[in-house]
Design a protein around this motif. Structure first.
Motif, PDB file in Angstrom:
ATOM      1  N   MET A   1      -4.715 -50.564 -65.672  1.00  0.00           N
ATOM      2  CA  MET A   1      -3.492 -49.951 -65.194  1.00  0.00           C
ATOM      3  C   MET A   1      -2.352 -50.283 -66.154  1.00  0.00           C
ATOM      4  O   MET A   1      -2.131 -51.423 -66.500  1.00  0.00           O
ATOM      5  CB  MET A   1      -3.151 -50.479 -63.789  1.00  0.00           C
ATOM      6  CG  MET A   1      -1.804 -50.004 -63.305  1.00  0.00           C
ATOM      7  SD  MET A   1      -1.377 -50.543 -61.649  1.00  0.00           S
ATOM      8  CE  MET A   1      -0.715 -52.161 -61.969  1.00  0.00           C
ATOM      9  N   ASN A   2      -1.658 -49.265 -66.578  1.00  0.00           N
ATOM     10  CA  ASN A   2      -0.486 -49.456 -67.419  1.00  0.00           C
ATOM     11  C   ASN A   2       0.746 -49.599 -66.531  1.00  0.00           C
ATOM     12  O   ASN A   2       0.903 -48.890 -65.558  1.00  0.00           O
ATOM     13  CB  ASN A   2      -0.283 -48.259 -68.350  1.00  0.00           C
ATOM     14  CG  ASN A   2      -1.389 -48.159 -69.369  1.00  0.00           C
ATOM     15  OD1 ASN A   2      -1.915 -49.162 -69.804  1.00  0.00           O
ATOM     16  ND2 ASN A   2      -1.737 -46.946 -69.749  1.00  0.00           N
ATOM     17  N   THR A   3       1.626 -50.507 -66.907  1.00  0.00           N
ATOM     18  CA  THR A   3       2.889 -50.643 -66.206  1.00  0.00           C
ATOM     19  C   THR A   3       3.938 -49.890 -67.010  1.00  0.00           C
ATOM     20  O   THR A   3       4.104 -50.132 -68.197  1.00  0.00           O
ATOM     21  CB  THR A   3       3.281 -52.131 -66.074  1.00  0.00           C
ATOM     22  OG1 THR A   3       2.242 -52.802 -65.334  1.00  0.00           O
ATOM     23  CG2 THR A   3       4.587 -52.278 -65.333  1.00  0.00           C
ATOM     24  N   ILE A   4       4.617 -48.991 -66.325  1.00  0.00           N
ATOM     25  CA  ILE A   4       5.645 -48.171 -66.962  1.00  0.00           C
ATOM     26  C   ILE A   4       6.993 -48.775 -66.614  1.00  0.00           C
ATOM     27  O   ILE A   4       7.224 -49.183 -65.477  1.00  0.00           O
ATOM     28  CB  ILE A   4       5.540 -46.714 -66.481  1.00  0.00           C
ATOM     29  CG1 ILE A   4       4.134 -46.171 -66.761  1.00  0.00           C
ATOM     30  CG2 ILE A   4       6.601 -45.841 -67.142  1.00  0.00           C
ATOM     31  CD1 ILE A   4       3.808 -44.880 -66.050  1.00  0.00           C
ATOM     32  N   VAL A   5       7.899 -48.830 -67.596  1.00  0.00           N
ATOM     33  CA  VAL A   5       9.186 -49.493 -67.408  1.00  0.00           C
ATOM     34  C   VAL A   5      10.319 -48.540 -67.749  1.00  0.00           C
ATOM     35  O   VAL A   5      10.269 -47.854 -68.770  1.00  0.00           O
ATOM     36  CB  VAL A   5       9.288 -50.751 -68.302  1.00  0.00           C
ATOM     37  CG1 VAL A   5      10.640 -51.420 -68.156  1.00  0.00           C
ATOM     38  CG2 VAL A   5       8.160 -51.725 -67.996  1.00  0.00           C
ATOM     39  N   GLY A   6      11.348 -48.515 -66.909  1.00  0.00           N
ATOM     40  CA  GLY A   6      12.580 -47.833 -67.261  1.00  0.00           C
ATOM     41  C   GLY A   6      13.010 -46.729 -66.326  1.00  0.00           C
ATOM     42  O   GLY A   6      12.227 -46.200 -65.539  1.00  0.00           O
ATOM     43  N   GLU A  48       6.054 -37.078 -58.245  1.00  0.00           N
ATOM     44  CA  GLU A  48       5.344 -38.201 -58.839  1.00  0.00           C
ATOM     45  C   GLU A  48       4.499 -37.683 -59.997  1.00  0.00           C
ATOM     46  O   GLU A  48       3.723 -36.738 -59.836  1.00  0.00           O
ATOM     47  CB  GLU A  48       4.447 -38.875 -57.801  1.00  0.00           C
ATOM     48  CG  GLU A  48       5.233 -39.477 -56.664  1.00  0.00           C
ATOM     49  CD  GLU A  48       4.375 -40.002 -55.527  1.00  0.00           C
ATOM     50  OE1 GLU A  48       4.902 -40.804 -54.733  1.00  0.00           O
ATOM     51  OE2 GLU A  48       3.182 -39.610 -55.415  1.00  0.00           O
ATOM     52  N   LEU A  49       4.679 -38.299 -61.148  1.00  0.00           N
ATOM     53  CA  LEU A  49       3.946 -37.940 -62.354  1.00  0.00           C
ATOM     54  C   LEU A  49       2.893 -39.010 -62.602  1.00  0.00           C
ATOM     55  O   LEU A  49       3.218 -40.160 -62.879  1.00  0.00           O
ATOM     56  CB  LEU A  49       4.905 -37.838 -63.546  1.00  0.00           C
ATOM     57  CG  LEU A  49       4.301 -37.396 -64.870  1.00  0.00           C
ATOM     58  CD1 LEU A  49       3.868 -35.922 -64.799  1.00  0.00           C
ATOM     59  CD2 LEU A  49       5.289 -37.610 -66.008  1.00  0.00           C
ATOM     60  N   TYR A  50       1.637 -38.617 -62.466  1.00  0.00           N
ATOM     61  CA  TYR A  50       0.517 -39.528 -62.664  1.00  0.00           C
ATOM     62  C   TYR A  50      -0.118 -39.276 -64.022  1.00  0.00           C
ATOM     63  O   TYR A  50      -0.559 -38.145 -64.284  1.00  0.00           O
ATOM     64  CB  TYR A  50      -0.583 -39.269 -61.623  1.00  0.00           C
ATOM     65  CG  TYR A  50      -0.338 -39.793 -60.245  1.00  0.00           C
ATOM     66  CD1 TYR A  50      -1.007 -40.920 -59.794  1.00  0.00           C
ATOM     67  CD2 TYR A  50       0.541 -39.157 -59.370  1.00  0.00           C
ATOM     68  CE1 TYR A  50      -0.812 -41.400 -58.506  1.00  0.00           C
ATOM     69  CE2 TYR A  50       0.742 -39.631 -58.093  1.00  0.00           C
ATOM     70  CZ  TYR A  50       0.061 -40.754 -57.656  1.00  0.00           C
ATOM     71  OH  TYR A  50       0.258 -41.224 -56.392  1.00  0.00           O
ATOM     72  N   PRO A  51      -0.212 -40.301 -64.876  1.00  0.00           N
ATOM     73  CA  PRO A  51      -1.090 -40.141 -66.037  1.00  0.00           C
ATOM     74  C   PRO A  51      -2.499 -39.863 -65.502  1.00  0.00           C
ATOM     75  O   PRO A  51      -2.883 -40.369 -64.438  1.00  0.00           O
ATOM     76  CB  PRO A  51      -1.014 -41.503 -66.725  1.00  0.00           C
ATOM     77  CG  PRO A  51       0.300 -42.075 -66.274  1.00  0.00           C
ATOM     78  CD  PRO A  51       0.465 -41.589 -64.859  1.00  0.00           C
ATOM     79  N   MET A  52      -3.264 -39.041 -66.193  1.00  0.00           N
ATOM     80  CA  MET A  52      -4.577 -38.623 -65.695  1.00  0.00           C
ATOM     81  C   MET A  52      -5.466 -39.812 -65.330  1.00  0.00           C
ATOM     82  O   MET A  52      -6.170 -39.779 -64.321  1.00  0.00           O
ATOM     83  CB  MET A  52      -5.276 -37.733 -66.728  1.00  0.00           C
ATOM     84  CG  MET A  52      -6.460 -36.992 -66.162  1.00  0.00           C
ATOM     85  SD  MET A  52      -6.084 -35.954 -64.725  1.00  0.00           S
ATOM     86  CE  MET A  52      -5.103 -34.671 -65.473  1.00  0.00           C
ATOM     87  N   GLU A  53      -5.399 -40.880 -66.097  1.00  0.00           N
ATOM     88  CA  GLU A  53      -6.199 -42.075 -65.798  1.00  0.00           C
ATOM     89  C   GLU A  53      -5.841 -42.642 -64.426  1.00  0.00           C
ATOM     90  O   GLU A  53      -6.708 -43.010 -63.642  1.00  0.00           O
ATOM     91  CB  GLU A  53      -5.969 -43.120 -66.885  1.00  0.00           C
ATOM     92  CG  GLU A  53      -6.762 -44.400 -66.696  1.00  0.00           C
ATOM     93  CD  GLU A  53      -6.488 -45.426 -67.791  1.00  0.00           C
ATOM     94  OE1 GLU A  53      -6.999 -46.546 -67.647  1.00  0.00           O
ATOM     95  OE2 GLU A  53      -5.787 -45.120 -68.772  1.00  0.00           O
ATOM     96  N   GLU A  54      -4.542 -42.701 -64.122  1.00  0.00           N
ATOM     97  CA  GLU A  54      -4.100 -43.211 -62.821  1.00  0.00           C
ATOM     98  C   GLU A  54      -4.479 -42.250 -61.703  1.00  0.00           C
ATOM     99  O   GLU A  54      -4.847 -42.667 -60.605  1.00  0.00           O
ATOM    100  CB  GLU A  54      -2.584 -43.444 -62.813  1.00  0.00           C
ATOM    101  CG  GLU A  54      -2.130 -44.535 -63.745  1.00  0.00           C
ATOM    102  CD  GLU A  54      -2.686 -45.906 -63.387  1.00  0.00           C
ATOM    103  OE1 GLU A  54      -2.949 -46.178 -62.196  1.00  0.00           O
ATOM    104  OE2 GLU A  54      -2.863 -46.717 -64.308  1.00  0.00           O
ATOM    105  N   TRP A  55      -4.384 -40.951 -61.961  1.00  0.00           N
ATOM    106  CA  TRP A  55      -4.760 -39.953 -60.961  1.00  0.00           C
ATOM    107  C   TRP A  55      -6.248 -40.082 -60.627  1.00  0.00           C
ATOM    108  O   TRP A  55      -6.634 -40.039 -59.457  1.00  0.00           O
ATOM    109  CB  TRP A  55      -4.455 -38.541 -61.462  1.00  0.00           C
ATOM    110  CG  TRP A  55      -4.837 -37.488 -60.470  1.00  0.00           C
ATOM    111  CD1 TRP A  55      -5.899 -36.632 -60.537  1.00  0.00           C
ATOM    112  CD2 TRP A  55      -4.160 -37.200 -59.235  1.00  0.00           C
ATOM    113  NE1 TRP A  55      -5.921 -35.828 -59.429  1.00  0.00           N
ATOM    114  CE2 TRP A  55      -4.871 -36.153 -58.627  1.00  0.00           C
ATOM    115  CE3 TRP A  55      -3.042 -37.722 -58.605  1.00  0.00           C
ATOM    116  CZ2 TRP A  55      -4.484 -35.622 -57.390  1.00  0.00           C
ATOM    117  CZ3 TRP A  55      -2.659 -37.195 -57.386  1.00  0.00           C
ATOM    118  CH2 TRP A  55      -3.369 -36.158 -56.792  1.00  0.00           C
ATOM    119  N   ASN A  56      -7.072 -40.278 -61.646  1.00  0.00           N
ATOM    120  CA  ASN A  56      -8.513 -40.427 -61.415  1.00  0.00           C
ATOM    121  C   ASN A  56      -8.810 -41.670 -60.577  1.00  0.00           C
ATOM    122  O   ASN A  56      -9.700 -41.645 -59.719  1.00  0.00           O
ATOM    123  CB  ASN A  56      -9.272 -40.447 -62.735  1.00  0.00           C
ATOM    124  CG  ASN A  56      -9.265 -39.086 -63.405  1.00  0.00           C
ATOM    125  OD1 ASN A  56      -9.091 -38.047 -62.758  1.00  0.00           O
ATOM    126  ND2 ASN A  56      -9.435 -39.074 -64.715  1.00  0.00           N
TER     127      ASN A  56
END
Length: 157
Positions: A1-6, A48-56
């Protein structure tokens, strides 16, 4: 899981295109190739914008639900209502489909706000109202949500 900041403010044009802020785009570089899923938020008037990896990963959890339980079926239908696959174009723009623009009451100014592993996309005025929190005591909320967590050896919750 990537943590997105900002948190990033930008403009949306009449066609629903919004320039992906450069610092956010840089954080999502590994996701640009696979694309994203854009959906209605469950709890807020935002997207909500999900990177495809997170959506999967989310779909793997949802696929474990028993579809012969009506409540589960109703949840799945509502959770996936209005879901769209989107990409960042060669100019760095994200096209927000019209139905989702309407759902989130997006006008001219938008806010991209990180939410751990996804990005929320808000109309700027609605975002300001949501974080203003006149109806929520954030100190009480923080204590309720995080106050009992102390899993780390360092004593920091």
């Amino acid at each position: 899981m990537n943590t997105i900041v900002g948190t990033y403010e930008c403009k949306v044009d009449a066609k629903g295109r919004v320039m992906m802020p450069a610092p956010l785009k840089k954080q999502l570089t590994s996701s640009l190739q696979d694309g994203f899923v854009l959906k209605r938020s469950v709890f807020q008037s935002c997207l909500e914008l999900y990177p495809m990896e997170e959506w999967n990963l989310m779909m793997a959890k949802i696929n474990k639900l028993n579809r012969f339980v009506k409540k589960n079926n109703d949840f799945i239908r509502r959770f996936t209502a209005g879901v769209k696959m989107v990409e960042v174009d060669s100019l760095g723009r994200l096209l927000v489909p019209k139905d989702l623009v309407v759902f989130a009451n997006i006008s001219k100014d938008v806010v991209f706000s990180s939410a751990v592993n996804i990005v929320e996309i808000w109309d700027k005025d609605l975002y300001e109202q949501s974080i203003n929190g006149e109806d929520i005591d954030f100190a009480d909320l923080a204590e309720d949500v995080m106050g009992n967590l102390n899993d780390d050896d360092n004593g920091i919750s």
